[in-house]
Each structure stands twice: as structure tokens, then as C-alpha cells.
Design an enzyme around this catalytic site. Sequence first.
Site, PDB file in Angstrom:
ATOM      1  N   HIS A 155       0.869  -1.186   0.000  1.00  0.00           N
ATOM      2  CA  HIS A 155       0.000   0.000   0.000  1.00  0.00           C
ATOM      3  C   HIS A 155       0.905   1.235   0.000  1.00  0.00           C
ATOM      4  O   HIS A 155       2.025   1.195   0.516  1.00  0.00           O
ATOM      5  CB  HIS A 155      -0.828  -0.056   1.288  1.00  0.00           C
ATOM      6  CG  HIS A 155      -1.884   0.976   1.455  1.00  0.00           C
ATOM      7  ND1 HIS A 155      -1.619   2.270   1.843  1.00  0.00           N
ATOM      8  CD2 HIS A 155      -3.226   0.899   1.313  1.00  0.00           C
ATOM      9  CE1 HIS A 155      -2.752   2.945   1.928  1.00  0.00           C
ATOM     10  NE2 HIS A 155      -3.753   2.140   1.611  1.00  0.00           N
ATOM     11  N   ASP A 232       3.169  -4.677   8.028  1.00  0.00           N
ATOM     12  CA  ASP A 232       1.962  -3.858   7.915  1.00  0.00           C
ATOM     13  C   ASP A 232       0.758  -4.785   8.122  1.00  0.00           C
ATOM     14  O   ASP A 232       0.426  -5.593   7.256  1.00  0.00           O
ATOM     15  CB  ASP A 232       1.941  -3.221   6.507  1.00  0.00           C
ATOM     16  CG  ASP A 232       0.653  -2.457   6.243  1.00  0.00           C
ATOM     17  OD1 ASP A 232      -0.268  -2.520   7.069  1.00  0.00           O
ATOM     18  OD2 ASP A 232       0.577  -1.791   5.189  1.00  0.00           O
ATOM     19  N   GLN A 235      -4.424  -5.129   7.062  1.00  0.00           N
ATOM     20  CA  GLN A 235      -5.456  -6.048   6.562  1.00  0.00           C
ATOM     21  C   GLN A 235      -5.489  -7.358   7.325  1.00  0.00           C
ATOM     22  O   GLN A 235      -6.480  -8.081   7.243  1.00  0.00           O
ATOM     23  CB  GLN A 235      -5.241  -6.336   5.066  1.00  0.00           C
ATOM     24  CG  GLN A 235      -5.446  -5.145   4.167  1.00  0.00           C
ATOM     25  CD  GLN A 235      -6.900  -4.645   4.153  1.00  0.00           C
ATOM     26  OE1 GLN A 235      -7.847  -5.393   4.365  1.00  0.00           O
ATOM     27  NE2 GLN A 235      -7.076  -3.353   3.917  1.00  0.00           N
ATOM     28  N   LYS A 258     -10.294  -0.652  10.831  1.00  0.00           N
ATOM     29  CA  LYS A 258     -10.499  -1.861  10.017  1.00  0.00           C
ATOM     30  C   LYS A 258     -10.835  -3.066  10.898  1.00  0.00           C
ATOM     31  O   LYS A 258     -11.102  -4.152  10.405  1.00  0.00           O
ATOM     32  CB  LYS A 258      -9.259  -2.155   9.177  1.00  0.00           C
ATOM     33  CG  LYS A 258      -8.948  -1.041   8.175  1.00  0.00           C
ATOM     34  CD  LYS A 258      -7.870  -1.446   7.226  1.00  0.00           C
ATOM     35  CE  LYS A 258      -7.234  -0.256   6.513  1.00  0.00           C
ATOM     36  NZ  LYS A 258      -7.925   0.127   5.296  1.00  0.00           N
ATOM     37  N   CYS A 396      -4.931   2.481  -3.483  1.00  0.00           N
ATOM     38  CA  CYS A 396      -3.686   3.005  -2.900  1.00  0.00           C
ATOM     39  C   CYS A 396      -2.524   2.028  -3.109  1.00  0.00           C
ATOM     40  O   CYS A 396      -1.687   1.835  -2.214  1.00  0.00           O
ATOM     41  CB  CYS A 396      -3.839   3.319  -1.416  1.00  0.00           C
ATOM     42  SG  CYS A 396      -4.982   4.652  -1.106  1.00  0.00           S
TER      43      CYS A 396
END
Length: 437
Positions: A155, A232, A235, A258, A396
Site C-alpha cells: 500500500h 503492515d 489487513q 479496520k 492506494c
Amino acid sequence: MFMRISSKDMQKHLVNETIDAITAAAAVDAKNVPFDVQRVRSDFPILSLHIGKNPLIYLDNGASAQKPLAVIEALARYYREQHANIHRGAHWLSEEATRAYEEARVCMARFLNAREPRECIFTRGTTEAINLVASSWGSANLFPGDEILLSAMEHHANIVPWQHVAERTGARLRIVPLTPEGELRVDEFHRLLSSRTRLVAVTHASNVLGTINPVAEIAAAAHAAGATVLIDGAQSAAHFDVDVRGIDADFFVFSSHKVCGPTGIGVLYGKADILNAMPPYQFGGDMVREVDFERSTFREIPERFEAGTPNIADAIALGRAIEYVRALRPAGALAHEDALLSYATARLEAISGLRIIGTAPRKVPVISFLLGNTHPLDVGTLLDADGIAVRTGHHCAMPLMKTLGIGGTVRVSLAFYNTFEEIDRLADSLERIRRMF
Ligand code: PMP
């Protein structure tokens, strides 16, 4: 002289007791209760909205998940009954707000399996957490000729901050390519990893392809090469239990919104010794030990990286969100998501001319696709007319789109509160749209 119990020790004791009680209650709740999606949906007021005459079908969870009543009420309760500034007042209300805020930090540590709560720094979200590491760790540890290894599926939030710090330090980015299925090329990762690699920064799960990366294997190889590792988790945290110690991540970042929590808050996990060796990122109240006009000294983590009045209410509500999702997971939420992903993949694959982008065997419930030559934005707009919310565009991840040779995709991203009927409605709408072109 009187000896006072430090308020930190007092808080730690209170916090641990409360969290143990919440976790125990959640475990009892979860036992033997089959996953009841309709009951779970009733916890989310927004899911009963209608868009025009159609019931809302919310399939944009990868962009942001909806909020259960537990979170909405935690926010209202905080402002009704608990609000004062934290870490400062001698008064009851300030202690109460501090207790609740620090309790949320303990909750983050349990969620991520961190060694200690202080390793969890509250930030504005994933983006700010990566910027913090790039700016603070990066400026102190990157030198000309050093390399930062990223994957081609990152991203923008895990590309641009590194680009910026590379420009300032003389380091450079190296990119691990992907397989045609959208998996990270592990062979290329090993080839690119060298003694010049200072940092490996990869996503745990791709927001476009859904691919889950083998982050523990990546971290082990990176450490053997002497590199530091940032994962990261924007998600992944929404879809499975994260174990930062199992992964052996040096940094792990995620966003509250999220994971069914409020916007404007997220977490930077970092190993305590690494974080304490980093220069502060922002300066001001609460993060200082001693201030003189000539110079100041700084506190250790977590205060070191939480200058000024933090986002108290949203941190507390994030704590509630995490308790909420953690209680649902053993009750079948994850199996439900897996079943939804398989079902949705099969239904979409059956639509003539529909091409799924990202077919790795291990995926979070994210499905990117193209429908013939129809522009993704047109597909998204027509789905919206049926009350179906999806994401369209580059998500993104412009460099990934360029690698794939496409301008964008339609993206369906599922959560545990989605249903098989919603997927049927999506597939029916897509069939209708296909016949229009
Ligand atoms: N990384 C990934 C993989 C993401 O999906 C996102 C959000 N789309 C981010 C980083 C940025 O998260 P935020 O906007 O919450 O800071």
C-alpha cells in the site's frame, strides 16, 4: 517519609484484573455457541440501513469495517462518565480516564501477544505508525548505500514514507516481485536480501490481492541477514489473531477502523529495546522527563512516542472493539469468513468474462476482479445502485497496478457479519451488469 505505590503499578494491577475478567467472560460466551450471523448483525446498527429502496450490502470492509454497539456505546460512555485529561490530574476522573486508556493498551498487548503493554504505542493509524518508524528509526539507522526491501504489493502507506526517508539518507528501495497468482516471490526475496538490507517492510496481507504473506519466514531470513522487520498488519489484524512474538516482528502496525474500532487511532507495536533506542518523533507534553530552556530529556516508551494529549476516547473504544472481535473468533467468525471467501470466489468465477486478480491459496477475504472490459468505476456505480458497496480503483497500490498492467479493479472485501445471501445478491447484480455491456 511515606512511600506511595506508583500510580503505574496501581494501574497495572487494576488493568490486569479488569482485562482478565473481560477475557474470561468472552471465553465463556464463546463456548459452544455456533456462529449466528444474524445475531452478530444485530450488534451493528448501520447494517440495517437502506440505500434508496435496497438494503445496504456492505462489502467494503477492507477500506473500513462497521462498528458494533459495544464500540459506539464505549465512546458515548467515555464522554458521559469518564472524560478528563490523562496522566496528569490528581483527581478521580483523571485517574479513571488514565485507567481506561492504559487498560486499552493492555488489551492491545494481549491482542498482538506483545511481551509488555508499553510496546504498544497509540498512533493515528497504520499510516502514522509507519511514518513514525520511517522518520524516527529510519533517520537514525539508514545510511547511504543501505537498502529497504519492500514487496510489489505494498500500500502507498508502506512505500512513500520509505521513499521519503531514503531520499534524505541516501538509502534505496528494492522491490520483491510477485508470482502471476499474486504471491510474493520468496526466491527473489532471498536473492534481494543482503548485508546491505537494513529494513524489510512487507504487508501481512494484501489489500488488493488478499494474499497472506509468510511473514514469520520473511522475518527469520531478514534477521539472519541483520535487517529489521516491519509488518503492515492493516489487513491481517481484521481477519486473524496476530502473534508478533511468533512472527518475531520488530514492528507491527494496524489501524483500529479496520477492526471495528473508531477512526483516528491505531497501534505501533515495537520491541521495547528498539523503540527505546529510537529518537522521539514528536515533542511536547507528557513525553519529556526534564525540561530546561537549554535542553530536555525524554521518557521511555510508551510516553516517549505519545506527545501531547492523545486520542483517549478512541483508544478506549478500540479496546472494546478488540474484545468484541476476539470474543467472536473462537465462536466461528473466522471459519465463517473463510466459507464466505470460498463461496464468493466460486460465485464470481462462474460469471462469464469475470477475472479475479489475486488467486493465492492463502487469502484474507478480499476479492479483486475485472468484469470484461467494463471500467471498474462503472461496475462500482452500478452495484451502488443496487445498494451494494464495493471499492473501485487502484486501492492506494498504484505500483502494484502498474506491475499488473491494469488501471484498477473492483474490490469486494468481506467481514464476519456478511452473509451468503449478500454474496448471491452481488453475483446476481454482476450478472445483470455483464449483460448490459
Ligand atoms: N496498509 C494497508 C495494507 C492498507 O490496506 C491500508 C488501508 N487501506 C493502509 C496500510 C493504511 O491504513 P490507514 O489509512 O488506516 O492508515
